[in-house]
Design an enzyme around this catalytic site. Structure first.
Site, PDB file in Angstrom:
ATOM      1  N   ASN A   1       0.865  -1.180   0.000  1.00 61.47           N
ATOM      2  CA  ASN A   1       0.000   0.000   0.000  1.00 61.47           C
ATOM      3  C   ASN A   1       0.901   1.229   0.000  1.00 61.47           C
ATOM      4  O   ASN A   1       1.481   1.583   1.021  1.00 61.47           O
ATOM      5  CB  ASN A   1      -0.882  -0.029   1.265  1.00 61.47           C
TER       6      ASN A   1
ATOM      7  N   LYS B   1       0.107   4.261  -0.271  1.00 63.12           N
ATOM      8  CA  LYS B   1      -0.565   5.443   0.304  1.00 63.12           C
ATOM      9  C   LYS B   1      -0.358   6.650  -0.618  1.00 63.12           C
ATOM     10  O   LYS B   1      -0.274   6.479  -1.823  1.00 63.12           O
ATOM     11  CB  LYS B   1      -0.046   5.706   1.712  1.00 63.12           C
TER      12      LYS B   1
ATOM     13  N   HIS C   1      -9.360   0.963   4.960  1.00 69.73           N
ATOM     14  CA  HIS C   1      -8.076   1.169   5.650  1.00 69.73           C
ATOM     15  C   HIS C   1      -8.296   2.099   6.845  1.00 69.73           C
ATOM     16  O   HIS C   1      -9.125   3.009   6.784  1.00 69.73           O
ATOM     17  CB  HIS C   1      -7.056   1.771   4.678  1.00 69.73           C
TER      18      HIS C   1
ATOM     19  N   GLU D   1      -6.725   4.522   7.911  1.00 65.89           N
ATOM     20  CA  GLU D   1      -6.551   5.957   7.622  1.00 65.89           C
ATOM     21  C   GLU D   1      -7.809   6.530   6.956  1.00 65.89           C
ATOM     22  O   GLU D   1      -8.153   7.695   7.165  1.00 65.89           O
ATOM     23  CB  GLU D   1      -5.300   6.165   6.752  1.00 65.89           C
TER      24      GLU D   1
ATOM     25  N   GLU E   1      -5.270  -5.243  10.564  1.00 63.37           N
ATOM     26  CA  GLU E   1      -4.276  -4.194  10.746  1.00 63.37           C
ATOM     27  C   GLU E   1      -4.527  -3.464  12.061  1.00 63.37           C
ATOM     28  O   GLU E   1      -5.335  -2.519  12.100  1.00 63.37           O
ATOM     29  CB  GLU E   1      -4.360  -3.188   9.594  1.00 63.37           C
TER      30      GLU E   1
ATOM     31  N   GLY F   1       2.465   2.117  10.631  1.00 59.68           N
ATOM     32  CA  GLY F   1       3.395   3.235  10.477  1.00 59.68           C
ATOM     33  C   GLY F   1       4.119   3.624  11.753  1.00 59.68           C
ATOM     34  O   GLY F   1       4.743   4.687  11.815  1.00 59.68           O
TER      35      GLY F   1
ATOM     36  N   SER G   1       3.515  -2.312  10.294  1.00 59.61           N
ATOM     37  CA  SER G   1       4.976  -2.316  10.490  1.00 59.61           C
ATOM     38  C   SER G   1       5.623  -3.657  10.151  1.00 59.61           C
ATOM     39  O   SER G   1       6.578  -4.075  10.808  1.00 59.61           O
ATOM     40  CB  SER G   1       5.325  -1.886  11.920  1.00 59.61           C
TER      41      SER G   1
HETATM   42  C1  PEP Z   1      -0.688   0.041   6.009  1.00 56.10           C
HETATM   43  O1  PEP Z   1      -0.791   1.228   5.797  1.00 56.10           O
HETATM   44  O2  PEP Z   1      -1.557  -0.727   5.581  1.00 56.10           O
HETATM   45  C2  PEP Z   1       0.469  -0.430   6.763  1.00 56.10           C
HETATM   46  C3  PEP Z   1       0.446  -1.659   7.221  1.00 56.10           C
HETATM   47  O3  PEP Z   1       1.478   0.468   6.961  1.00 56.10           O
HETATM   48  P1  PEP Z   1       2.912   0.161   7.625  1.00 56.10           P
HETATM   49  O4  PEP Z   1       3.436  -1.119   6.987  1.00 56.10           O
HETATM   50  O5  PEP Z   1       3.759   1.346   7.262  1.00 56.10           O
HETATM   51  O6  PEP Z   1       2.720  -0.001   9.083  1.00 56.10           O
END
Ligand code: PEP
Length: 256
Positions: free
Chosen positions: A9, A11, A96, A98, A168, A174, A214
């Protein structure tokens, strides 16, 4: 045996020049790749047409990061499921955290988007996960149950069969602080149990559930080795070809 899926992803990162560079690096690194796992990239809307041309001939598939619940019409700034399909998207990330946090997306809206994506033949990657506050209050299971019931509302068994679910935990996205493999696997088992109760154990066993939060070259192997973790949704580490490739390689090793 569920196939592992590694999805990046991106973003709101990578203009078209940076998109071209990243895909060139990725396709070069993946030239000996034998399709052992599914690899998906989800660039921003503005890069999708270019990305589709650049991944031709490779085994990389493409997804978008969001879409409208509507077919077409006066919805300024929105992108429809059919538009995504016709430029080569096979997947779309929906719900997601976000989008939930900054754009106030609810389980109800995400449910509508899932139905729309399925109706045109896109595979939704449906994100769910608890916040840090919710985990610390001991209500993770309750939140996950509510989200699963909400996003899957009125979906048939054959529709759910086409979905990918991404667990998630919001506190892991992040932040550099991933869920431990055991913490993640426990929630994946809960998601599978819920699908088993709502539909059938056969469907629960077939459902692909990715972990996101992460994931990186260092922790990918231990996360992906868990019994109920079927892949990764990767943010930060998908922006550099070396880091993304290391995760793909970890998935290939685990899939052997
Ligand atoms: C995500 O945005 O779906 C995600 C898992 O981000 P990150 O790997 O940066 O934690």
């Amino acid at each position: 045996m569920r196939r592992k899926i590694i999805a990046g992803n991106w973003k709101m990162n990578k203009d078209i020049h940076e998109t071209a560079t990243l895909i060139a690096e990725l396709t070069e690194r993946m030239k000996d790749f034998r399709n052992e796992v599914d690899v998906i990239i989800c660039p921003p809307f503005t890069s999708l047409v270019l990305a589709n041309a650049l991944i031709k001939g490779s085994s990389i598939k493409m997804g978008a990061q969001n879409m409208s619940q509507y077919d077409d019409g006066a919805y300024t700034g929105e992108i429809s499921a059919r538009m995504l399909l016709t430029i080569g998207c096979e997947y779309v990330i929906l719900g997601h955290s976000e989008r939930r946090q900054y754009f106030k997306e609810t389980d109800e809206l995400i449910n509508q988007k899932i139905k729309k994506a399925l109706s045109v033949g896109l595979t939704p990657i449906v994100c769910i996960g608890e916040t840090l506050e919710e985990r610390e209050s001991g209500i993770t299971d309750k939140i996950i149950t509510t989200q699963i019931k909400g996003v899957l509302k009125e979906l048939t068994s054959s529709e759910v069969e086409k979905l990918v679910i991404a667990y998630e935990p919001v506190w892991a996205i992040g932040t550099g602080k991933n869920a431990t493999p055991e913490q993640a696997n426990q929630v994946h088992k809960l998601i599978r149990k819920l699908i088993g109760q709502m539909y059938s154990w056969n469907l629960a066993e077939k459902t692909v559930i990715q972990y996101g939060g992460s994931m990186n070259a260092q922790n990918a192997s231990s996360l992906l080795s868990q019994s109920d973790i079927d892949g990764g949704l990767i943010g930060g580490a998908s922006l550099k070809s070396e880091a993304f490739m290391a995760i793909i390689q970890a998935a290939v090793e685990v899939a052997k």
